[in-house]
Design a protein around this motif. Structure first.
Motif, PDB file in Angstrom:
ATOM      1  N   ASN A  54     -57.360 -20.799 -60.848  1.00 17.41           N
ATOM      2  CA  ASN A  54     -56.461 -19.645 -60.810  1.00 17.41           C
ATOM      3  C   ASN A  54     -55.231 -19.880 -61.682  1.00 17.41           C
ATOM      4  N   THR A  55     -54.913 -18.894 -62.522  1.00 16.61           N
ATOM      5  CA  THR A  55     -53.705 -18.948 -63.354  1.00 16.61           C
ATOM      6  C   THR A  55     -52.877 -17.670 -63.224  1.00 16.61           C
ATOM      7  N   SER A  56     -53.256 -16.777 -62.332  1.00 14.83           N
ATOM      8  CA  SER A  56     -52.541 -15.502 -62.218  1.00 14.83           C
ATOM      9  C   SER A  56     -51.869 -15.384 -60.853  1.00 14.83           C
ATOM     10  N   GLU A  57     -51.205 -14.292 -60.645  1.00 15.07           N
ATOM     11  CA  GLU A  57     -50.474 -13.993 -59.410  1.00 15.07           C
ATOM     12  C   GLU A  57     -51.420 -13.996 -58.228  1.00 15.07           C
ATOM     13  N   GLY A  58     -50.938 -14.461 -57.100  1.00 16.95           N
ATOM     14  CA  GLY A  58     -51.722 -14.423 -55.868  1.00 16.95           C
ATOM     15  C   GLY A  58     -52.703 -15.585 -55.788  1.00 16.95           C
ATOM     16  N   GLU A  59     -53.004 -15.990 -54.580  1.00 12.05           N
ATOM     17  CA  GLU A  59     -53.975 -17.064 -54.382  1.00 12.05           C
ATOM     18  C   GLU A  59     -55.365 -16.547 -54.691  1.00 12.05           C
ATOM     19  N   SER A  60     -56.139 -17.346 -55.425  1.00 12.18           N
ATOM     20  CA  SER A  60     -57.509 -16.977 -55.772  1.00 12.18           C
ATOM     21  C   SER A  60     -58.384 -18.212 -55.787  1.00 12.18           C
ATOM     22  N   LEU A  61     -59.629 -18.002 -55.427  1.00  7.53           N
ATOM     23  CA  LEU A  61     -60.665 -19.017 -55.588  1.00  7.53           C
ATOM     24  C   LEU A  61     -61.818 -18.327 -56.302  1.00  7.53           C
ATOM     25  N   HIS A  94     -59.300 -13.200 -53.311  1.00  8.19           N
ATOM     26  CA  HIS A  94     -57.950 -13.013 -53.857  1.00  8.19           C
ATOM     27  C   HIS A  94     -57.004 -12.455 -52.811  1.00  8.19           C
ATOM     28  N   CYS A  95     -55.819 -13.048 -52.722  1.00  5.92           N
ATOM     29  CA  CYS A  95     -54.717 -12.505 -51.908  1.00  5.92           C
ATOM     30  C   CYS A  95     -53.815 -11.718 -52.850  1.00  5.92           C
ATOM     31  N   GLY A  96     -53.659 -10.458 -52.634  1.00  2.07           N
ATOM     32  CA  GLY A  96     -52.827  -9.612 -53.486  1.00  2.07           C
ATOM     33  C   GLY A  96     -53.524  -8.299 -53.741  1.00  2.07           C
ATOM     34  N   ASN A  97     -52.859  -7.452 -54.524  1.00  2.00           N
ATOM     35  CA  ASN A  97     -53.416  -6.144 -54.864  1.00  2.00           C
ATOM     36  C   ASN A  97     -52.835  -5.709 -56.200  1.00  2.00           C
ATOM     37  N   ILE A  98     -53.193  -4.531 -56.647  1.00  2.00           N
ATOM     38  CA  ILE A  98     -52.726  -4.059 -57.946  1.00  2.00           C
ATOM     39  C   ILE A  98     -51.201  -3.983 -57.986  1.00  2.00           C
ATOM     40  N   GLU A  99     -50.565  -3.588 -56.892  1.00  2.00           N
ATOM     41  CA  GLU A  99     -49.100  -3.475 -56.897  1.00  2.00           C
ATOM     42  C   GLU A  99     -48.433  -4.841 -56.992  1.00  2.00           C
ATOM     43  N   MET A 144     -62.822 -11.616 -41.782  1.00  2.00           N
ATOM     44  CA  MET A 144     -62.531 -12.515 -42.875  1.00  2.00           C
ATOM     45  C   MET A 144     -62.156 -11.748 -44.138  1.00  2.00           C
ATOM     46  N   LEU A 145     -63.167 -11.255 -44.852  1.00  2.00           N
ATOM     47  CA  LEU A 145     -62.899 -10.443 -46.038  1.00  2.00           C
ATOM     48  C   LEU A 145     -62.618  -9.023 -45.585  1.00  2.00           C
ATOM     49  N   THR A 146     -61.757  -8.325 -46.334  1.00  2.00           N
ATOM     50  CA  THR A 146     -61.397  -6.969 -45.923  1.00  2.00           C
ATOM     51  C   THR A 146     -61.834  -5.897 -46.905  1.00  2.00           C
ATOM     52  N   GLY A 147     -62.391  -6.281 -48.054  1.00  2.00           N
ATOM     53  CA  GLY A 147     -62.868  -5.263 -48.975  1.00  2.00           C
ATOM     54  C   GLY A 147     -62.939  -5.771 -50.397  1.00  2.00           C
ATOM     55  N   ALA A 198     -53.689 -13.577 -46.548  1.00  2.00           N
ATOM     56  CA  ALA A 198     -53.078 -14.880 -46.812  1.00  2.00           C
ATOM     57  C   ALA A 198     -53.399 -15.890 -45.721  1.00  2.00           C
ATOM     58  N   ASP A 199     -53.452 -15.443 -44.468  1.00  2.00           N
ATOM     59  CA  ASP A 199     -53.713 -16.376 -43.366  1.00  2.00           C
ATOM     60  C   ASP A 199     -55.167 -16.853 -43.322  1.00  2.00           C
ATOM     61  N   VAL A 200     -56.063 -16.147 -43.985  1.00  2.00           N
ATOM     62  CA  VAL A 200     -57.473 -16.513 -43.987  1.00  2.00           C
ATOM     63  C   VAL A 200     -57.862 -17.254 -45.274  1.00  2.00           C
ATOM     64  N   PHE A 201     -57.054 -17.113 -46.318  1.00  2.00           N
ATOM     65  CA  PHE A 201     -57.425 -17.677 -47.618  1.00  2.00           C
ATOM     66  C   PHE A 201     -57.741 -19.175 -47.545  1.00  2.00           C
ATOM     67  N   ALA A 202     -56.809 -19.978 -47.063  1.00  2.00           N
ATOM     68  CA  ALA A 202     -56.994 -21.441 -47.068  1.00  2.00           C
ATOM     69  C   ALA A 202     -58.222 -21.879 -46.261  1.00  2.00           C
ATOM     70  N   PRO A 203     -58.392 -21.380 -45.006  1.00  2.00           N
ATOM     71  CA  PRO A 203     -59.590 -21.803 -44.270  1.00  2.00           C
ATOM     72  C   PRO A 203     -60.898 -21.373 -44.946  1.00  2.00           C
ATOM     73  N   LEU A 204     -60.927 -20.176 -45.539  1.00  2.00           N
ATOM     74  CA  LEU A 204     -62.138 -19.714 -46.210  1.00  2.00           C
ATOM     75  C   LEU A 204     -62.398 -20.539 -47.469  1.00  2.00           C
ATOM     76  N   ALA A 205     -61.347 -20.798 -48.244  1.00  2.00           N
ATOM     77  CA  ALA A 205     -61.503 -21.627 -49.444  1.00  2.00           C
ATOM     78  C   ALA A 205     -62.014 -23.020 -49.065  1.00  2.00           C
ATOM     79  N   GLU A 206     -61.467 -23.579 -47.989  1.00  2.00           N
ATOM     80  CA  GLU A 206     -61.912 -24.893 -47.523  1.00  2.00           C
ATOM     81  C   GLU A 206     -63.385 -24.853 -47.106  1.00  2.00           C
TER      82      GLU A 206
END
Length: 132
Positions: free
Chosen positions: A90-97, A110-115, A1-4, A69-77
């Motif tokens: 969330n108001t910034s880049e990438g999906e966040s809860l 969060h889906c995304g990274n510093i880059e 699920m979470l990767t780090g 990204a594929d895990v975000f929606a089910p985990l948020a739900e």
């Protein structure tokens, strides 16, 4: 699920003082700075400094965990179905809860990274933003 661990965001009362502390004293590498914040790196650790009133119970300090990204929606739900307390939209880049753990600690998935964040900010810079 979470990767780090994705990033840490710290509310700071004096951006210049915190910038100096993290870059000059602790060796964080500057990536971007703007009127109300900064992005720094230390190895793989992405640190966001967010200028605001520091209030341990009501500031933006939180811990973000990476999720694909594929895990975000089910985990948020799942989290919402368990009625976790959400503390920010969330108001910034990438999906966040943004949510709280049972003891009230502020967390984010969060889906995304510093880059991806820096790429987004180059196209939509915050007020006064500079890149390093």
């Amino acid at each position: 699920m979470l990767t780090g661990l994705n990033h840490l965001t710290l509310a700071v009362s004096d951006l210049g003082r915190s910038w100096e502390f993290y870059t000059e004293y602790l060796g964080f590498v500057p990536k971007a700075k703007w009127n109300t914040g900064a992005y720094l790196l230390l190895g793989e650790l992405w640190l966001c400094l967010s200028l605001e009133t520091v209030d341990k119970s009501n500031d933006y300090t939180h811990y973000a965990l990476t999720v694909s990204a594929d895990v975000f929606a089910p985990l948020a739900e799942l989290l919402r179905s368990k009625q976790v307390a959400e503390w920010k939209m969330n108001t910034s880049e990438g999906e966040s809860l943004y949510f709280r753990d049972p003891d009230g600690h502020k967390l984010e998935i969060h889906c995304g990274n510093i880059e991806s964040r820096l790429d987004y900010c180059r196209r939509h810079p915050y007020a006064g933003m500079e890149f390093y």
